[in-house]
Write a protein that holds these residues in place. Structure first.
Motif, PDB file in Angstrom:
ATOM      1  N   GLU A  27      74.035  -6.298  73.567  1.00  0.00           N
ATOM      2  CA  GLU A  27      75.271  -6.156  74.339  1.00  0.00           C
ATOM      3  C   GLU A  27      75.076  -5.240  75.544  1.00  0.00           C
ATOM      4  OE1 GLU A  27      79.186  -6.656  75.553  1.00  0.00           O
ATOM      5  OE2 GLU A  27      77.888  -7.832  74.216  1.00  0.00           O
ATOM      6  N   ARG A  30      73.557  -7.256  78.242  1.00  0.00           N
ATOM      7  CA  ARG A  30      74.526  -8.228  78.787  1.00  0.00           C
ATOM      8  C   ARG A  30      75.465  -7.543  79.775  1.00  0.00           C
ATOM      9  NH1 ARG A  30      79.456  -9.926  78.724  1.00  0.00           N
ATOM     10  NH2 ARG A  30      80.126  -8.172  77.417  1.00  0.00           N
ATOM     11  N   ARG A  31      75.982  -6.352  79.395  1.00  0.00           N
ATOM     12  CA  ARG A  31      76.889  -5.627  80.290  1.00  0.00           C
ATOM     13  C   ARG A  31      76.181  -5.229  81.586  1.00  0.00           C
ATOM     14  NH1 ARG A  31      78.567  -2.985  75.415  1.00  0.00           N
ATOM     15  NH2 ARG A  31      77.251  -1.204  75.988  1.00  0.00           N
ATOM     16  N   TYR A  32      74.934  -4.864  81.459  1.00  0.00           N
ATOM     17  CA  TYR A  32      74.149  -4.472  82.645  1.00  0.00           C
ATOM     18  C   TYR A  32      74.018  -5.639  83.610  1.00  0.00           C
ATOM     19  CZ  TYR A  32      70.080  -3.165  85.471  1.00  0.00           C
ATOM     20  OH  TYR A  32      69.220  -2.905  86.517  1.00  0.00           O
ATOM     21  N   VAL A  34      75.933  -8.293  83.820  1.00  0.00           N
ATOM     22  CA  VAL A  34      77.251  -8.633  84.361  1.00  0.00           C
ATOM     23  C   VAL A  34      77.598  -7.700  85.514  1.00  0.00           C
ATOM     24  CG1 VAL A  34      79.733  -8.638  83.872  1.00  0.00           C
ATOM     25  CG2 VAL A  34      78.141  -9.672  82.244  1.00  0.00           C
ATOM     26  N   GLU A  35      77.308  -6.405  85.362  1.00  0.00           N
ATOM     27  CA  GLU A  35      77.592  -5.433  86.409  1.00  0.00           C
ATOM     28  C   GLU A  35      76.728  -5.693  87.636  1.00  0.00           C
ATOM     29  OE1 GLU A  35      79.288  -2.265  88.432  1.00  0.00           O
ATOM     30  OE2 GLU A  35      79.927  -3.335  86.624  1.00  0.00           O
ATOM     31  N   GLN A  36      75.464  -6.036  87.440  1.00  0.00           N
ATOM     32  CA  GLN A  36      74.579  -6.355  88.554  1.00  0.00           C
ATOM     33  C   GLN A  36      75.081  -7.566  89.327  1.00  0.00           C
ATOM     34  OE1 GLN A  36      72.872  -3.429  88.751  1.00  0.00           O
ATOM     35  NE2 GLN A  36      71.064  -4.598  89.309  1.00  0.00           N
ATOM     36  N   GLU A  37      75.558  -8.586  88.589  1.00  0.00           N
ATOM     37  CA  GLU A  37      76.075  -9.790  89.236  1.00  0.00           C
ATOM     38  C   GLU A  37      77.340  -9.464  90.035  1.00  0.00           C
ATOM     39  OE1 GLU A  37      77.279 -14.425  88.156  1.00  0.00           O
ATOM     40  OE2 GLU A  37      77.261 -12.908  86.578  1.00  0.00           O
ATOM     41  N   ARG A  38      78.196  -8.597  89.475  1.00  0.00           N
ATOM     42  CA  ARG A  38      79.415  -8.212  90.174  1.00  0.00           C
ATOM     43  C   ARG A  38      79.091  -7.488  91.478  1.00  0.00           C
ATOM     44  NH1 ARG A  38      82.387  -4.018  91.173  1.00  0.00           N
ATOM     45  NH2 ARG A  38      80.950  -2.632  90.045  1.00  0.00           N
TER      46      ARG A  38
END
Length: 209
Positions: A27, A30-32, A34-38
């Protein structure tokens, strides 16, 4: 399968021949991502381009910035020398010190690293004589450069003249050659006094000759 995603986020040297990596799994990974994509989408959105075009666009912007910085530096030099369409009527007249030409000027907004080039241009302009420019930076500090044409270095020493100007601005010393020297001073507000100090020192040498 238990750790799912495995994402290396950094690597560094620990000792000679030993590297250390840090990674996220599950997890946290995954959060990392998602933050990079944002972050990527926000940067691309600010530039109004697709995310995949971001690297090339950044390179293009950096090249454009360098070009604009070069053009701005050149414009400042032209203005300092009294050139350009906005420079009409601002050109400093050449003074006469006992038969020796003197070009002295206070320059606003000119980078100290550009002083030597400007002094060289001034020397070419007057042909024979002494050139002194004082640059005033935004932080209130001053820099002074003095140039002496080759035919006059036996009579005038740029290092000695620049020391006189720097002292007037609260500075000490100055380095260079008999034909070109530069120094700094913490009191740019005394730029006029620095010019006058060089003018006086040069005048004494001209009179002695």
């Amino acid at each position: 399968g238990d750790i799912a995603i495995f994402k290396v986020v950094s690597e560094s040297a620990v000792a000679s021949g030993i590297r250390r990596i840090e990674a996220l799994t599950g997890e946290g990974a995954r959060r990392y991502l998602v933050e990079q994509e944002r972050t990527l989408k926000e940067a691309a959105g600010a530039l109004r381009i697709a995310p995949e075009d971001l690297p090339s666009r950044v390179v293009s912007l950096m090249e454009e910035r360098k070009r604009l910085e070069r053009e701005l530096a050149q414009a400042k030099k032209q203005l300092a020398m009294g050139g350009g369409s906005a420079g009409g009527g601002t050109e400093t007249p050449v003074e006469d010190l006992g038969g020796v030409k003197l070009l002295a000027r206070k320059l606003e907004g000119v980078n100290p690293k550009d002083l030597r080039g400007l002094v060289d241009e001034g020397k070419k302009k007057i042909g024979s004589g002494v050139v002194v420019y004082v640059a005033i930076s935004e932080d209130g500090k001053g820099a002074i450069a003095v140039g002496v044409t080759e035919d006059l270095t036996s009579r005038f020493n740029a290092v000695e003249l620049v020391k006189a100007g720097a002292a007037a601005m609260g500075g000490k010393g100055g380095g260079g050659r008999p034909d070109m020297a530069q120094a700094g001073g913490p009191e740019a507000a005394k730029a006029d006094q620095a010019l006058e100090a060089v003018r006086a020192a040069a005048g004494e040498l001209a009179g002695a000759a």
